[in-house]
Design a protein around this motif. Structure first.
Motif, PDB file in Angstrom:
ATOM      1  N   GLY A 116      11.268  -6.792  22.853  1.00  0.00           N
ATOM      2  CA  GLY A 116      12.851  -6.438  22.803  1.00  0.00           C
ATOM      3  C   GLY A 116      13.336  -7.693  22.220  1.00  0.00           C
ATOM      4  O   GLY A 116      14.382  -7.163  21.395  1.00  0.00           O
ATOM      5  N   PHE A 117      13.100  -8.960  22.404  1.00  0.00           N
ATOM      6  CA  PHE A 117      13.481 -10.017  21.659  1.00  0.00           C
ATOM      7  C   PHE A 117      13.299  -9.929  20.126  1.00  0.00           C
ATOM      8  O   PHE A 117      14.231 -10.211  19.322  1.00  0.00           O
ATOM      9  CB  PHE A 117      12.680 -11.305  22.243  1.00  0.00           C
ATOM     10  N   GLU A 133      17.631 -13.160  24.650  1.00  0.00           N
ATOM     11  CA  GLU A 133      17.579 -14.573  25.190  1.00  0.00           C
ATOM     12  C   GLU A 133      16.317 -14.662  26.171  1.00  0.00           C
ATOM     13  O   GLU A 133      15.734 -15.933  25.795  1.00  0.00           O
ATOM     14  CB  GLU A 133      18.843 -14.913  25.809  1.00  0.00           C
ATOM     15  N   PHE A 134      15.980 -13.715  26.880  1.00  0.00           N
ATOM     16  CA  PHE A 134      14.777 -13.773  27.955  1.00  0.00           C
ATOM     17  C   PHE A 134      13.529 -13.936  27.179  1.00  0.00           C
ATOM     18  O   PHE A 134      12.794 -15.029  27.184  1.00  0.00           O
ATOM     19  CB  PHE A 134      14.970 -12.861  28.996  1.00  0.00           C
ATOM     20  N   GLY A 135      13.554 -13.024  26.095  1.00  0.00           N
ATOM     21  CA  GLY A 135      12.423 -12.942  25.434  1.00  0.00           C
ATOM     22  C   GLY A 135      11.929 -14.182  24.405  1.00  0.00           C
ATOM     23  O   GLY A 135      10.945 -14.679  24.278  1.00  0.00           O
ATOM     24  N   ASP A 136      13.321 -14.837  23.866  1.00  0.00           N
ATOM     25  CA  ASP A 136      12.941 -16.224  23.213  1.00  0.00           C
ATOM     26  C   ASP A 136      12.638 -17.237  24.094  1.00  0.00           C
ATOM     27  O   ASP A 136      11.811 -17.902  23.438  1.00  0.00           O
ATOM     28  CB  ASP A 136      14.491 -16.362  22.819  1.00  0.00           C
ATOM     29  N   ALA A 137      12.981 -17.122  25.239  1.00  0.00           N
ATOM     30  CA  ALA A 137      12.734 -18.407  26.253  1.00  0.00           C
ATOM     31  C   ALA A 137      10.965 -18.054  26.611  1.00  0.00           C
ATOM     32  O   ALA A 137      10.275 -18.817  26.486  1.00  0.00           O
ATOM     33  CB  ALA A 137      13.214 -18.329  27.386  1.00  0.00           C
ATOM     34  N   LEU A 138      10.727 -16.793  26.833  1.00  0.00           N
ATOM     35  CA  LEU A 138       9.341 -16.584  26.933  1.00  0.00           C
ATOM     36  C   LEU A 138       8.409 -16.819  25.746  1.00  0.00           C
ATOM     37  O   LEU A 138       7.335 -17.471  25.829  1.00  0.00           O
ATOM     38  CB  LEU A 138       9.276 -15.054  27.278  1.00  0.00           C
TER      39      LEU A 138
END
Length: 185
Positions: free
Chosen positions: A71-72, A39-44
Motif C-alpha cells: 500500500g505504501f 504513512e504506516f507503511g513508510d514507518a514499517l
C-alpha cells in the motif's frame, strides 16, 4: 497531483486493501484509507531498513507486513510519480543537467571526472518510469501475481531498495561519445 488522490485507481487500490485495513484496525492501528497506509507503511519500511523490531502483531515475514508495504509503495509509485506528462516534468531538470554535462564533456569543456548526487526513492521514481523499469501498473501486476502464488510477470519492476543507484558512465572512444546507464548493476 492532489486531484488524483481520489481517482478510480486510488479507489480501486483502497478497495483492494480493505481487508488489510481491517486487520490493522483489529491490532489497534488507525489505518483505514490509502493516505494512512502510506504513512504506516513508510514507518514499517523504515523500521525494517533500520533493523529495528517490527510493530506489535506485524512480523516482517507476515502477509500483513507485505500488504502494508505494498500500500505504501503503490501510493508512492502512483501518486508521487504521477502520469506520463508529470514524470517528464519531474525528470526534466536533472536530465537536462546530465545531458549538458555529457555534451560539455564530449566537446572538452567540462573538467568534471565524477559527480555524485544523492536522494530518496522518490527522486528515482521518475527515472525508473522514464526508462520503463518500474511503474504502478507493472508493480501492481507483480504484487497480485505473487500474492496468488504465481510467477511475477515483470521481474525488473521493483520498488527501489535502500542504496539503489543509477550510474551514468561517459565514454568517448575515437571521438564517438556515448553514455551507458546502469541501475543497481
Amino acid at each position: 497531483q492532489g486531484e488524483r488522490w481520489n481517482d478510480e485507481a486510488n479507489r480501486e487500490t483502497e478497495t483492494y486493501l480493505q481487508e488489510t485495513f481491517q486487520k490493522l484496525q483489529k491490532l489497534g492501528y488507525n489505518v483505514g484509507e490509502l493516505g494512512q497506509i502510506k504513512e504506516f507503511g513508510d514507518a514499517l519500511s523504515s523500521r525494517y531498513s533500520a533493523n529495528l523490531p517490527p510493530f506489535k502483531g506485524i512480523p516482517y515475514d507476515s502477509q500483513l507486513f507485505k500488504e502494508s508495504i505494498y500500500g505504501f509503495q503503490w501510493w508512492n509509485l502512483y501518486n508521487v510519480v504521477g502520469l506520463e506528462y508529470e514524470r517528464s516534468l519531474k525528470v526534466f531538470p536533472l536530465y537536462s543537467r546530465l545531458t549538458k554535462w555529457f555534451a560539455a564533456k564530449a566537446n572538452g569543456t567540462n573538467p568534471l571526472k565524477l559527480v555524485l548526487l544523492g536522494g530518496h526513492e522518490s527522486s528515482m521514481f521518475p527515472f525508473l518510469s522514464l526508462y520503463n523499469i518500474t511503474n504502478y501498473t507493472c508493480y501492481t501486476e507483480n504484487y497480485k501475481s505473487q500474492k496468488a502464488g504465481q510467477p511475477i510477470p515483470h521481474p525488473d519492476c521493483k520498488f527501489p531498495e535502500v542504496a539503489s543507484q543509477f550510474i551514468y558512465e561517459f565514454y568517448n572512444n575515437s571521438g564517438n561519445p556515448y553514455v551507458k546507464m546502469l541501475y543497481n548493476g
